[in-house]
Design a protein around this motif. Structure first.
Motif, PDB file in Angstrom:
ATOM      1  N   MET A  33      50.914  85.402 -17.920  1.00 29.13           N
ATOM      2  CA  MET A  33      52.116  86.116 -17.482  1.00 29.13           C
ATOM      3  C   MET A  33      53.083  85.171 -16.783  1.00 29.13           C
ATOM      4  SD  MET A  33      50.882  89.906 -16.314  1.00 29.13           S
ATOM      5  CE  MET A  33      52.536  90.413 -15.867  1.00 29.13           C
ATOM      6  N   LYS A  34      52.551  84.314 -15.935  1.00 35.35           N
ATOM      7  CA  LYS A  34      53.404  83.355 -15.225  1.00 35.35           C
ATOM      8  C   LYS A  34      54.004  82.342 -16.197  1.00 35.35           C
ATOM      9  CE  LYS A  34      53.438  80.103 -11.403  1.00 35.35           C
ATOM     10  NZ  LYS A  34      52.664  79.373 -10.418  1.00 35.35           N
ATOM     11  N   ALA A  35      53.184  81.791 -17.092  1.00 34.99           N
ATOM     12  CA  ALA A  35      53.668  80.786 -18.050  1.00 34.99           C
ATOM     13  C   ALA A  35      54.660  81.379 -19.050  1.00 34.99           C
ATOM     14  CB  ALA A  35      52.487  80.157 -18.789  1.00 34.99           C
ATOM     15  N   ALA A  36      54.466  82.649 -19.408  1.00 33.48           N
ATOM     16  CA  ALA A  36      55.348  83.318 -20.369  1.00 33.48           C
ATOM     17  C   ALA A  36      56.558  83.954 -19.695  1.00 33.48           C
ATOM     18  CB  ALA A  36      54.566  84.378 -21.131  1.00 33.48           C
ATOM     19  N   GLU A  37      56.605  83.848 -18.378  1.00 33.71           N
ATOM     20  CA  GLU A  37      57.672  84.477 -17.593  1.00 33.71           C
ATOM     21  C   GLU A  37      57.715  85.983 -17.848  1.00 33.71           C
ATOM     22  OE1 GLU A  37      61.087  82.191 -18.715  1.00 33.71           O
ATOM     23  OE2 GLU A  37      60.240  80.346 -17.891  1.00 33.71           O
ATOM     24  N   MET A  38      56.521  86.558 -17.920  1.00 30.09           N
ATOM     25  CA  MET A  38      56.357  87.994 -18.159  1.00 30.09           C
ATOM     26  C   MET A  38      56.120  88.683 -16.814  1.00 30.09           C
ATOM     27  SD  MET A  38      56.233  90.451 -20.353  1.00 30.09           S
ATOM     28  CE  MET A  38      56.141  89.591 -21.902  1.00 30.09           C
ATOM     29  N   THR A  39      56.717  89.838 -16.654  1.00 37.26           N
ATOM     30  CA  THR A  39      56.532  90.614 -15.431  1.00 37.26           C
ATOM     31  C   THR A  39      55.979  91.987 -15.797  1.00 37.26           C
ATOM     32  OG1 THR A  39      58.754  91.563 -15.509  1.00 37.26           O
ATOM     33  CG2 THR A  39      58.499  89.457 -14.312  1.00 37.26           C
ATOM     34  N   GLU A  40      55.467  92.671 -14.796  1.00 37.86           N
ATOM     35  CA  GLU A  40      54.978  94.034 -15.000  1.00 37.86           C
ATOM     36  C   GLU A  40      56.111  94.933 -15.494  1.00 37.86           C
ATOM     37  OE1 GLU A  40      51.897  95.276 -14.765  1.00 37.86           O
ATOM     38  OE2 GLU A  40      50.978  93.407 -14.088  1.00 37.86           O
ATOM     39  N   GLU A  41      57.313  94.714 -14.978  1.00 34.57           N
ATOM     40  CA  GLU A  41      58.468  95.522 -15.383  1.00 34.57           C
ATOM     41  C   GLU A  41      58.785  95.337 -16.861  1.00 34.57           C
ATOM     42  OE1 GLU A  41      58.784  93.368 -12.496  1.00 34.57           O
ATOM     43  OE2 GLU A  41      57.958  95.082 -11.397  1.00 34.57           O
ATOM     44  N   LYS A  42      58.716  94.085 -17.352  1.00 35.12           N
ATOM     45  CA  LYS A  42      58.978  93.815 -18.763  1.00 35.12           C
ATOM     46  C   LYS A  42      57.933  94.482 -19.659  1.00 35.12           C
ATOM     47  CE  LYS A  42      61.174  89.246 -18.511  1.00 35.12           C
ATOM     48  NZ  LYS A  42      61.026  87.829 -18.902  1.00 35.12           N
ATOM     49  N   MET A  43      56.721  94.589 -19.130  1.00 42.66           N
ATOM     50  CA  MET A  43      55.634  95.143 -19.933  1.00 42.66           C
ATOM     51  C   MET A  43      55.705  96.665 -20.032  1.00 42.66           C
ATOM     52  SD  MET A  43      52.529  92.640 -18.784  1.00 42.66           S
ATOM     53  CE  MET A  43      51.373  93.181 -20.030  1.00 42.66           C
ATOM     54  N   LYS A  44      56.328  97.287 -19.057  1.00 47.51           N
ATOM     55  CA  LYS A  44      56.431  98.749 -19.068  1.00 47.51           C
ATOM     56  C   LYS A  44      57.433  99.203 -20.124  1.00 47.51           C
ATOM     57  CE  LYS A  44      55.107  99.398 -14.305  1.00 47.51           C
ATOM     58  NZ  LYS A  44      55.516  99.704 -12.957  1.00 47.51           N
ATOM     59  N   GLY A  45      57.141 100.351 -20.706  1.00 46.62           N
ATOM     60  CA  GLY A  45      58.063 100.950 -21.659  1.00 46.62           C
ATOM     61  C   GLY A  45      57.983 100.383 -23.062  1.00 46.62           C
ATOM     62  N   ALA A  46      57.069  99.484 -23.307  1.00 46.91           N
ATOM     63  CA  ALA A  46      56.922  98.914 -24.645  1.00 46.91           C
ATOM     64  C   ALA A  46      56.231  99.923 -25.561  1.00 46.91           C
ATOM     65  CB  ALA A  46      56.105  97.630 -24.577  1.00 46.91           C
ATOM     66  N   ASN A  47      56.550  99.861 -26.832  1.00 42.50           N
ATOM     67  CA  ASN A  47      55.901 100.717 -27.829  1.00 42.50           C
ATOM     68  C   ASN A  47      54.580 100.056 -28.218  1.00 42.50           C
ATOM     69  OD1 ASN A  47      55.050 102.119 -30.091  1.00 42.50           O
ATOM     70  ND2 ASN A  47      57.108 102.304 -30.959  1.00 42.50           N
ATOM     71  N   MET A  48      53.515 100.408 -27.508  1.00 46.61           N
ATOM     72  CA  MET A  48      52.225  99.745 -27.698  1.00 46.61           C
ATOM     73  C   MET A  48      51.624 100.020 -29.075  1.00 46.61           C
ATOM     74  SD  MET A  48      52.176  97.890 -25.150  1.00 46.61           S
ATOM     75  CE  MET A  48      50.593  97.115 -25.287  1.00 46.61           C
ATOM     76  N   ALA A  49      51.869 101.200 -29.636  1.00 47.13           N
ATOM     77  CA  ALA A  49      51.354 101.500 -30.981  1.00 47.13           C
ATOM     78  C   ALA A  49      51.981 100.534 -31.992  1.00 47.13           C
ATOM     79  CB  ALA A  49      51.648 102.948 -31.348  1.00 47.13           C
ATOM     80  N   LYS A  50      53.263 100.303 -31.857  1.00 44.32           N
ATOM     81  CA  LYS A  50      53.957  99.369 -32.749  1.00 44.32           C
ATOM     82  C   LYS A  50      53.444  97.949 -32.545  1.00 44.32           C
ATOM     83  CE  LYS A  50      58.593  97.517 -33.594  1.00 44.32           C
ATOM     84  NZ  LYS A  50      60.001  97.600 -33.166  1.00 44.32           N
ATOM     85  N   ILE A  51      53.290  97.543 -31.290  1.00 42.82           N
ATOM     86  CA  ILE A  51      52.830  96.192 -30.983  1.00 42.82           C
ATOM     87  C   ILE A  51      51.424  95.957 -31.532  1.00 42.82           C
ATOM     88  CG2 ILE A  51      52.140  94.650 -29.087  1.00 42.82           C
ATOM     89  CD1 ILE A  51      54.550  95.839 -27.511  1.00 42.82           C
TER      90      ILE A  51
END
Length: 160
Positions: A33-51
């Motif tokens: 998450m740190k290396a990818a510059e990913m945050t909890e906020e960015k992860m929320k609301g994603a279409n997990m079925a699609k992913i």
């Protein structure tokens, strides 16, 4: 030589299992998450079925390609253009002698490792360099695919 679709599906699905472990916060998840510059906020609301659906489809494409690299008899099968009934008797003789040679989990893992190091690492590494990502990012993601390709290769090679 039959095409074992179930082996490819299981090999593809294994990437989701490895991913659940690999990207767990107690393994590499927090560092990723740190290396990818990913945050909890960015992860929320994603279409997990699609992913997950697309991830499984992409893994299936990898498994289908990996099959040709880990099952050596695929090359012989391609020479007869898939026409087993029309093949010369030498094809049947060859397959009787060598049809199961090097068809082990361990051998598939070896070829999966080689493929991961020579294909996944350079692709991920090149993209990461242009995205200005760190070496940590490259090694976490490449390591994931190397492990996945090893497991996929083992499954495909042993299960054919």
């Amino acid at each position: 030589m039959e095409f074992n679709i179930l082996a490819l599906v299981v090999a593809a699905a294994s990437t989701l299992v490895v991913g659940a472990i690999w990207y767990n916060p107690k393994v590499f998840g927090t560092a990723w998450m740190k290396a990818a510059e990913m945050t909890e906020e960015k992860m929320k609301g994603a279409n997990m079925a699609k992913i997950f659906g697309l991830a499984l489809l992409f893994a299936f494409f990898i498994a289908a390609t990996l099959r040709a690299l880990v099952v050596h008899q695929s090359g012989v099968f391609s020479l007869i253009e898939g026409d087993v009934e029309g093949a010369l008797p030498s094809y049947a003789a060859f397959m009787n002698d060598y049809g199961t040679s090097f068809r082990t989990f361990k051998h598939g893992m070896l070829h999966g490792f080689i493929t991961g190091v020579t294909m996944a690492l350079p692709i991920i590494g090149t993209n990461a360099l242009f995205e200005r990502k760190s070496a940590k990012y490259i090694f976490i993601n490449s390591g994931f695919w190397i492990v996945c390709m090893m497991l996929m290769g083992g499954i495909i090679c042993a299960w054919e």
